[in-house]
Design a protein around this motif. Structure first.
Motif, PDB file in Angstrom:
ATOM      1  N   SER A   1       0.813  -1.212   0.000  1.00 42.53           N
ATOM      2  CA  SER A   1       0.000   0.000   0.000  1.00 42.53           C
ATOM      3  C   SER A   1       0.848   1.265   0.000  1.00 42.53           C
ATOM      4  O   SER A   1       0.499   2.267  -0.620  1.00 42.53           O
ATOM      5  CB  SER A   1      -0.921   0.005   1.232  1.00 42.53           C
ATOM      6  OG  SER A   1      -1.851  -1.041   1.172  1.00 42.53           O
ATOM      7  N   ARG A   2       1.993   1.220   0.701  1.00 43.14           N
ATOM      8  CA  ARG A   2       2.825   2.405   0.803  1.00 43.14           C
ATOM      9  C   ARG A   2       3.268   2.893  -0.573  1.00 43.14           C
ATOM     10  O   ARG A   2       3.157   4.084  -0.902  1.00 43.14           O
ATOM     11  CB  ARG A   2       4.047   2.115   1.668  1.00 43.14           C
ATOM     12  CG  ARG A   2       4.897   3.347   1.950  1.00 43.14           C
ATOM     13  CD  ARG A   2       6.226   2.980   2.599  1.00 43.14           C
ATOM     14  NE  ARG A   2       6.024   2.095   3.723  1.00 43.14           N
ATOM     15  CZ  ARG A   2       6.694   0.963   3.902  1.00 43.14           C
ATOM     16  NH1 ARG A   2       7.582   0.579   3.013  1.00 43.14           N
ATOM     17  NH2 ARG A   2       6.474   0.225   4.961  1.00 43.14           N
ATOM     18  N   ALA A   3       3.752   1.991  -1.403  1.00 43.01           N
ATOM     19  CA  ALA A   3       4.227   2.371  -2.737  1.00 43.01           C
ATOM     20  C   ALA A   3       3.081   2.893  -3.595  1.00 43.01           C
ATOM     21  O   ALA A   3       3.234   3.890  -4.316  1.00 43.01           O
ATOM     22  CB  ALA A   3       4.890   1.171  -3.413  1.00 43.01           C
ATOM     23  N   VAL A   4       1.926   2.227  -3.523  1.00 43.47           N
ATOM     24  CA  VAL A   4       0.782   2.638  -4.345  1.00 43.47           C
ATOM     25  C   VAL A   4       0.297   4.025  -3.954  1.00 43.47           C
ATOM     26  O   VAL A   4       0.025   4.878  -4.811  1.00 43.47           O
ATOM     27  CB  VAL A   4      -0.361   1.612  -4.227  1.00 43.47           C
ATOM     28  CG1 VAL A   4      -1.596   2.100  -4.991  1.00 43.47           C
ATOM     29  CG2 VAL A   4       0.076   0.253  -4.766  1.00 43.47           C
ATOM     30  N   VAL A   5       0.204   4.279  -2.649  1.00 37.76           N
ATOM     31  CA  VAL A   5      -0.267   5.592  -2.188  1.00 37.76           C
ATOM     32  C   VAL A   5       0.724   6.684  -2.561  1.00 37.76           C
ATOM     33  O   VAL A   5       0.343   7.781  -2.977  1.00 37.76           O
ATOM     34  CB  VAL A   5      -0.512   5.562  -0.663  1.00 37.76           C
ATOM     35  CG1 VAL A   5      -0.780   6.962  -0.124  1.00 37.76           C
ATOM     36  CG2 VAL A   5      -1.688   4.649  -0.345  1.00 37.76           C
ATOM     37  N   ARG A   6       2.009   6.405  -2.436  1.00 34.02           N
ATOM     38  CA  ARG A   6       3.007   7.403  -2.822  1.00 34.02           C
ATOM     39  C   ARG A   6       2.927   7.741  -4.300  1.00 34.02           C
ATOM     40  O   ARG A   6       3.002   8.917  -4.683  1.00 34.02           O
ATOM     41  CB  ARG A   6       4.404   6.889  -2.466  1.00 34.02           C
ATOM     42  CG  ARG A   6       4.709   6.959  -0.980  1.00 34.02           C
ATOM     43  CD  ARG A   6       6.056   6.335  -0.640  1.00 34.02           C
ATOM     44  NE  ARG A   6       6.401   6.571   0.760  1.00 34.02           N
ATOM     45  CZ  ARG A   6       7.453   6.033   1.368  1.00 34.02           C
ATOM     46  NH1 ARG A   6       8.254   5.199   0.708  1.00 34.02           N
ATOM     47  NH2 ARG A   6       7.704   6.307   2.636  1.00 34.02           N
ATOM     48  N   VAL A   7       2.784   6.727  -5.126  1.00 34.14           N
ATOM     49  CA  VAL A   7       2.637   6.977  -6.561  1.00 34.14           C
ATOM     50  C   VAL A   7       1.378   7.808  -6.824  1.00 34.14           C
ATOM     51  O   VAL A   7       1.379   8.727  -7.651  1.00 34.14           O
ATOM     52  CB  VAL A   7       2.587   5.648  -7.346  1.00 34.14           C
ATOM     53  CG1 VAL A   7       2.191   5.888  -8.803  1.00 34.14           C
ATOM     54  CG2 VAL A   7       3.939   4.952  -7.280  1.00 34.14           C
ATOM     55  N   GLY A   8       0.299   7.505  -6.101  1.00 32.51           N
ATOM     56  CA  GLY A   8      -0.933   8.259  -6.268  1.00 32.51           C
ATOM     57  C   GLY A   8      -0.765   9.729  -5.915  1.00 32.51           C
ATOM     58  O   GLY A   8      -1.216  10.615  -6.652  1.00 32.51           O
ATOM     59  N   LEU A   9      -0.108  10.010  -4.789  1.00 33.03           N
ATOM     60  CA  LEU A   9       0.094  11.404  -4.374  1.00 33.03           C
ATOM     61  C   LEU A   9       0.988  12.159  -5.356  1.00 33.03           C
ATOM     62  O   LEU A   9       0.717  13.319  -5.693  1.00 33.03           O
ATOM     63  CB  LEU A   9       0.706  11.435  -2.977  1.00 33.03           C
ATOM     64  CG  LEU A   9      -0.222  10.986  -1.834  1.00 33.03           C
ATOM     65  CD1 LEU A   9       0.563  10.828  -0.540  1.00 33.03           C
ATOM     66  CD2 LEU A   9      -1.370  11.978  -1.634  1.00 33.03           C
ATOM     67  N   LEU A  10       2.042  11.515  -5.826  1.00 33.45           N
ATOM     68  CA  LEU A  10       2.921  12.160  -6.811  1.00 33.45           C
ATOM     69  C   LEU A  10       2.192  12.415  -8.121  1.00 33.45           C
ATOM     70  O   LEU A  10       2.380  13.463  -8.759  1.00 33.45           O
ATOM     71  CB  LEU A  10       4.155  11.287  -7.055  1.00 33.45           C
ATOM     72  CG  LEU A  10       5.169  11.221  -5.902  1.00 33.45           C
ATOM     73  CD1 LEU A  10       6.221  10.154  -6.172  1.00 33.45           C
ATOM     74  CD2 LEU A  10       5.830  12.582  -5.706  1.00 33.45           C
ATOM     75  N   THR A  11       1.345  11.478  -8.512  1.00 34.65           N
ATOM     76  CA  THR A  11       0.569  11.648  -9.745  1.00 34.65           C
ATOM     77  C   THR A  11      -0.379  12.839  -9.631  1.00 34.65           C
ATOM     78  O   THR A  11      -0.533  13.617 -10.578  1.00 34.65           O
ATOM     79  CB  THR A  11      -0.231  10.361 -10.048  1.00 34.65           C
ATOM     80  OG1 THR A  11       0.666   9.260 -10.155  1.00 34.65           O
ATOM     81  CG2 THR A  11      -1.011  10.499 -11.355  1.00 34.65           C
TER      82      THR A  11
END
Length: 551
Positions: free
Chosen positions: A352-362
């Motif tokens: 989840s950590r990686a997915v959420v970080r990618v989402g915020l950067l996007t």
């Protein structure tokens, strides 16, 4: 051989037979978030129909989210007391009553009562129960997929709302959306037997003082932010009182913070006395829960900020109707549904950590792309790219965070976690609308004052008159409406054109500032993701309050 209790066997059988539970739960989630997105594209029509201002509609949108945020913890505890499925149904009925009242509202005041207060109160009962009922109906990977669906539907409601609401508003009336919600409520109530409620009701006394303190504290914080555009942040603009010469805003926000500190102190006192607190503050020591809540707050602050700023730009500056606005937001809806559907699988593979970080950067990149398109003439393709990126980013977040929050606590704390989850989301929504709206109005005023002062073609008397008017308060209105108001104020026609040009440029700047703050807020949320579950990890449980997943 492991012994199985009858209750567990019953719950397990219900789970395997209740795979359809996600349908009514998803529909309920959809209608809970549909309203705000419909309102965002109906701003111009609401202002015209009720002969009111953008600020009044902003107030209604903010109050809807605020009422939910203020009552969500109490709503979750009521579910524990009387039964989650029962309160889920009662909340839906209250919500439907508010929807009918809104559909037939003759004035903006009635709309605020029906929508912001009655519907908001109904949603505060529905949503914590909904979050807990998902966990009660599914387990393991199926639960993660179900939360992904619920999160995707929530995001889709925010994104589809502009298109659906825009079409109905343009062709018929925004009122049809609220009338239609009653039909959806009837459907959910009719198929409610598909939902499993594995919760054993508890007997306790509701913490009334805690409920009052939490509602008051949250309300003061959001009201302070909401009124900052009118009162001023520090220097008074139209502040009703000026303590020590400052605007009222920081004092109201500070009072809210003080009340919330008192709320947490009271909850610790109630728990120490052996009574049932509204909120078990020990759960907030679970790293994954805290990280999930901060991420949810940031997600909704950014998303509702974008969905306030962008429709305002499309309708007021570009002159689009509600349906045209909804079409421009359609890429967000499609991308959000796709990202939310795929997010659960991606989260299982990467954490989840990686997915959420990618989402915020996007989302941050999306805001920059949209800022580049905010010009007098809309750059259609780059704008669509930006809105698609918004959908991808928020869809990734929505696919993870609900499951993170619910999986981080034991079963008996699910309603409380649901209350916290939707408190964070709706606090983020109300702050997003209030904060971004306030900053946009402030940027509009400062830019307009600067452009007026620097315009060599304006006569001195006209410049002084316009400066005084802007300093007393300014709103986002269509350039044609601004032109008419200036002519009625006695400004010479040749001077009006210059003032309208300055005002139009200031509007663009205000929207850009709002979008920039949204992008910055997404970046500022990144540090909180450090304690989200990583690859192969899981959220902390009550016995793992101090466990921190490795980066």
């Amino acid at each position: 051989m492991t012994a199985t209790t009858p209750g567990a066997a019953k719950a397990g059988g219900a789970r395997s037979a209740g795979s359809r539970a996600v349908i009514p739960l998803a529909v309920a989630q959809f209608i809970m978030v549909l309203d705000s997105s419909v309102m965002s594209v109906s701003i111009s029509q609401l202002v015209e129909e009720f002969d009111t201002t953008v600020s009044m509609i902003q107030l209604a949108i903010t109050l809807y989210a605020l009422v939910m945020a203020a009552l969500m913890l109490t709503g979750g505890k009521i579910g524990d007391l009387f039964g989650r499925l029962k309160i889920f149904r009662i909340g839906l009925v209250i919500y439907a009553i508010g929807s009918l009242m809104t559909a037939f509202a003759p004035t903006v005041e009635v709309l605020i009562v029906g929508w912001s207060f009655i519907e908001g109160a109904g949603a505060a009962l529905v949503l914590p129960a909904l979050a807990a009922l998902v966990a009660g109906s599914y387990e393991g990977p199926a639960r993660a997929r179900a939360y992904g669906i619920i999160g995707g539907v929530a995001g889709a409601g925010i994104a589809i709302g502009p298109l659906l609401g825009g079409w109905l508003t343009t062709e018929y009336s925004w009122r049809w959306v609220f009338a239609g919600e009653v039909v959806f409520v009837i459907f959910v109530l009719a198929v409610g037997k598909w939902i499993t409620d594995d919760h054993v009701r508890e007997k306790f006394r509701l913490d009334g003082i805690g409920a009052l303190l939490s509602a008051l504290g949250l309300s003061l914080v959001v009201v302070g932010v909401l009124q900052s555009g009118t009162w001023g942040w520090l220097q008074p603009i139209q502040s009703p009182i000026t303590p020590l010469g400052f605007a009222l805003t920081p004092f109201v926000i500070g009072a809210g913070g003080l009340v919330l500190w008192g709320f947490f102190a009271w909850e610790r006192h109630v728990a120490a006395a052996g009574r049932m607190p509204l909120l078990d503050v020990r759960n907030l020591r679970i790293p994954a829960l805290r990280a999930g809540l901060w991420s949810l707050l940031a997600q909704n602050l950014v998303l509702l900020g974008i969905f306030f700023a962008v429709p305002l730009y499309l309708q007021v500056t570009q002159g689009m109707d509600a349906f045209q606005t909804g079409l421009r937001l359609l890429p967000t809806s499609i991308a959000m549904l796709i990202a939310a559907a795929l997010g659960a699988r991606v989260g299982a593979a990467f954490g989840s950590r990686a997915v959420v970080r990618v989402g915020l950067l996007t989302i941050s990149i999306a805001c920059l792309v949209i800022i580049a398109t905010i010009e007098p003439q809309l750059a259609t393709v780059p704008f669509a790219v930006g809105m698609t990126l918004v959908g991808l980013g928020t869809g990734l977040l929505a696919s993870q965070l609900g499951n993170v929050v619910q999986s981080s606590v034991p079963p008996e704390a699910r309603s409380e976690a649901g209350g916290l989850q939707y408190t964070a989301q709706n606090l983020g929504s109300s702050l997003g609308t209030a904060l971004i709206g306030s900053l946009m109005v402030g940027a509009l005023a400062s830019s307009a004052l600067g452009l007026i002062a620097a315009d060599p073609d304006l006569e001195s008397a006209v410049r002084d008159q316009a400066t005084v008017q802007v300093s007393q308060g300014i709103e986002y209105v269509a350039p044609a409406a601004a032109e008419q108001a200036l002519l009625e104020a006695g400004i010479p026609a040749d001077q009006v054109d210059d003032l309208v040009d300055n005002y139009s440029q200031a509007q663009l700047w205000g929207v850009k500032v709002g979008m920039l703050v949204c992008g910055a807020a997404a970046l500022l949320a990144l540090p909180a993701t450090r304690r989200l579950p990583g690859k192969g990890g899981k959220a902390g449980t009550r016995g793992e309050r101090d466990a921190v997943p490795a980066d």
